[in-house]
Design a protein around this motif. Structure first.
Motif, PDB file in Angstrom:
ATOM      1  N   HIS A  57       0.864  -1.180   0.000  1.00  0.00           N
ATOM      2  CA  HIS A  57       0.000   0.000   0.000  1.00  0.00           C
ATOM      3  C   HIS A  57       0.896   1.224   0.000  1.00  0.00           C
ATOM      4  N   HIS A  59       1.123   4.077   2.024  1.00  0.00           N
ATOM      5  CA  HIS A  59       1.468   4.943   3.163  1.00  0.00           C
ATOM      6  C   HIS A  59       2.961   5.264   3.151  1.00  0.00           C
ATOM      7  N   HIS A  62       5.953   3.022   3.908  1.00  0.00           N
ATOM      8  CA  HIS A  62       6.178   1.846   3.066  1.00  0.00           C
ATOM      9  C   HIS A  62       6.765   2.206   1.701  1.00  0.00           C
ATOM     10  N   HIS A 133      -7.265  -1.338   5.520  1.00  0.00           N
ATOM     11  CA  HIS A 133      -6.293  -0.379   6.056  1.00  0.00           C
ATOM     12  C   HIS A 133      -6.181   0.802   5.098  1.00  0.00           C
ATOM     13  N   ASP A 152       0.198  -3.704   6.236  1.00  0.00           N
ATOM     14  CA  ASP A 152      -0.475  -3.316   7.481  1.00  0.00           C
ATOM     15  C   ASP A 152      -1.883  -3.894   7.580  1.00  0.00           C
TER      16      ASP A 152
HETATM   17 ZN    ZN Z   1      -0.039   1.726   6.488  1.00  0.00          ZN
END
Ligand code: ZN
Length: 210
Positions: A57, A59, A62, A133, A152
């Protein structure tokens, strides 16, 4: 055969990974976080080719290592992300909101989707969509390693937070029940933070899911 090399990187102690096909020397980087020098050093010392950077993902913690790796790795770099997280990616994963600056990110060139099969050497990596998430969260299942890189989505005895933009708890639980608990029980789950666990352990002992 594929070798999975974990790295704990950055201020949020992210689990970043290098997947290496030992026969061909091909590799894939998964979720490179801040301070990604150890990943680059491993790639360079072992003379690995990087087939793609894969993202569970978008975010910021990451993706923070992408600009650094992009500065040193041969171009063009293939970046894989689900279109559901494209908006978060274009917003630098929310980095500014937390006081981080992660530099310019290359374009997404490998749109990831449910049941997509990626090849690394002669091995296969399966993409599974697991929203909750974030809207476009995916996991990477590596059958030959009996392992899944979960970002996550699920943690040791816990689950991913769902209070960030696009998060939804019921969607997250549904993703875990349908896409994680359907994996073989002995499958090792590697979360984006903290220790690894197994499908069987979390089915019986995760307080958010039992
Ligand atoms: Zn995350």
């Amino acid at each position: 055969m594929i070798n999975l090399m974990p790295f704990v990187l950055g201020p949020l102690e992210n689990n970043s990974f290098l997947l290496v096909d030992e026969n061909s020397g091909e590799s894939m980087v998964v979720d490179p976080s801040f301070d990604a020098e150890p990943i680059l050093t491993t790639i360079q010392e072992r003379r690995l080719s990087v087939k793609a950077i894969l993202l569970t993902h978008a975010h910021f913690d990451h993706i923070a290592g992408i600009p650094y790796l992009a500065a040193f790795l041969p171009q063009p770099l293939t970046i894989g992300l689900s279109s559901g997280d494209a908006a978060i990616y274009s917003n630098s994963g929310g980095a500014e909101r937390y006081g981080f600056h992660i530099g310019e990110l290359p374009k997404i060139t490998l749109p990831l989707f449910h049941k997509q099969l990626l090849s690394l050497g002669t091995e296969t990596i399966e993409v599974r969509e697991v929203p909750g998430h974030t809207p476009g969260h995916v996991l990477f299942y590596v059958p030959s390693l009996q392992s899944a890189l979960c970002g996550d989505l699920i943690f040791y005895r816990s689950v991913g937070r769902t209070d960030l933009p696009g998060g939804d708890f019921n969607t997250l639980v549904h993703s875990i029940r349908t896409q994680v608990f359907s994996l073989p029980p002995e499958t090792i789950l590697y979360p984006g933070h903290g220790p690894s666990t197994t499908v069987a352990d979390e089915m019986s002992q995760n307080p958010f899911l039992t």
